[in-house]
Design a protein around this motif. Structure first.
Motif, PDB file in Angstrom:
ATOM      1  N   ASP A   1       4.020   0.228   4.345  1.00 54.17           N
ATOM      2  CA  ASP A   1       2.582   0.004   4.486  1.00 54.17           C
ATOM      3  C   ASP A   1       2.084  -1.075   3.537  1.00 54.17           C
ATOM      4  O   ASP A   1       2.411  -1.070   2.348  1.00 54.17           O
ATOM      5  N   TYR A   2       1.252  -1.969   4.076  1.00 51.33           N
ATOM      6  CA  TYR A   2       0.656  -3.061   3.307  1.00 51.33           C
ATOM      7  C   TYR A   2      -0.818  -3.183   3.680  1.00 51.33           C
ATOM      8  O   TYR A   2      -1.238  -2.709   4.741  1.00 51.33           O
ATOM      9  N   HIS A   3      -1.559  -3.821   2.814  1.00 48.98           N
ATOM     10  CA  HIS A   3      -2.952  -4.185   3.103  1.00 48.98           C
ATOM     11  C   HIS A   3      -3.012  -5.678   3.381  1.00 48.98           C
ATOM     12  O   HIS A   3      -2.455  -6.471   2.630  1.00 48.98           O
TER      13      HIS A   3
ATOM     14  N   ASN B   1       0.855  -1.186   0.000  1.00 46.68           N
ATOM     15  CA  ASN B   1       0.000   0.000   0.000  1.00 46.68           C
ATOM     16  C   ASN B   1       0.889   1.234   0.000  1.00 46.68           C
ATOM     17  O   ASN B   1       0.618   2.215   0.683  1.00 46.68           O
ATOM     18  N   PHE B   2       1.946   1.179  -0.784  1.00 41.01           N
ATOM     19  CA  PHE B   2       2.907   2.267  -0.790  1.00 41.01           C
ATOM     20  C   PHE B   2       2.313   3.564  -1.323  1.00 41.01           C
ATOM     21  O   PHE B   2       2.714   4.651  -0.935  1.00 41.01           O
ATOM     22  N   ASP B   3       1.344   3.468  -2.234  1.00 39.84           N
ATOM     23  CA  ASP B   3       0.704   4.680  -2.767  1.00 39.84           C
ATOM     24  C   ASP B   3      -0.542   5.056  -1.967  1.00 39.84           C
ATOM     25  O   ASP B   3      -1.220   6.005  -2.287  1.00 39.84           O
ATOM     26  N   HIS B   4      -0.851   4.290  -0.936  1.00 38.65           N
ATOM     27  CA  HIS B   4      -1.950   4.535  -0.005  1.00 38.65           C
ATOM     28  C   HIS B   4      -3.329   4.537  -0.642  1.00 38.65           C
ATOM     29  O   HIS B   4      -4.249   5.108  -0.102  1.00 38.65           O
ATOM     30  N   HIS B   5      -3.488   3.879  -1.775  1.00 36.76           N
ATOM     31  CA  HIS B   5      -4.837   3.746  -2.324  1.00 36.76           C
ATOM     32  C   HIS B   5      -4.968   2.628  -3.336  1.00 36.76           C
ATOM     33  O   HIS B   5      -6.039   2.103  -3.516  1.00 36.76           O
TER      34      HIS B   5
END
Length: 160
Positions: free
Chosen positions: A125-127, A76-80
């Motif tokens: 960040d990851y989902h 989720n590096f781009d947060h979307h």
């Protein structure tokens, strides 16, 4: 007298056939209720240590019958976005995991360490996505934000 009996038999057969048609066409209640996922670990925003397995703890339930679940972890590096995994720096890799499991029954408790995060997984960040499908094909999902880090605390069970 013969005429009355002959007329009565076809009338009776017609009545029985009509009853069977209406009974056979009666609608049955279809399962349209989605399964329920209660994911207790990891918690929202939890840091997960690279080089170790991720602890999953959840309860899955359905009003009729469960069929399976799937666990997916992606960056989720781009947060979307939901991009396919890509290679990061030469010494680290963007981590990606996807695995499906068959289950049955109405209630299942899942305690798993199947998601093994390599030591060279790119931190960040990851989902975490958990999907659950019931026997009728209804699906629900839960999404959690997690952070992969080489500095996260080791996971310990309460009974250890």
């Amino acid at each position: 007298m013969k005429t009355n009996v002959l007329v009565s038999v076809p009338a009776l057969m017609c009545f029985v056939f009509t009853c069977l048609v209406f009974i056979g066409c009666e609608k049955q209640d279809a399962d349209t209720t989605k399964p329920v996922i209660s994911l207790s670990e990891p918690e929202e925003g939890e840091e997960v240590r690279t080089g170790e397995s991720m602890h999953l703890e959840m309860d899955l339930s359905d009003d009729v019958a469960l069929a399976g679940y799937m666990v997916e972890v992606h960056n989720n590096f781009d947060h979307h976005g939901h991009k396919a995994p890509a290679r990061a720096a030469e010494d680290s890799v963007v981590f990606y995991f996807k695995q499906s499991y068959e289950i049955s029954g109405r209630n299942q408790h899942i305690h798993s360490h199947d998601v093994v995060i390599p030591a060279n997984a790119k931190a960040g960040d990851y989902h975490l996505m958990v999907y659950c499908t019931d026997a009728a094909g209804n699906q629900s999902y839960v999404a959690r934000n997690i952070v992969l880090s080489p500095y996260a605390e080791h996971h310990h069970h309460d009974d250890e």
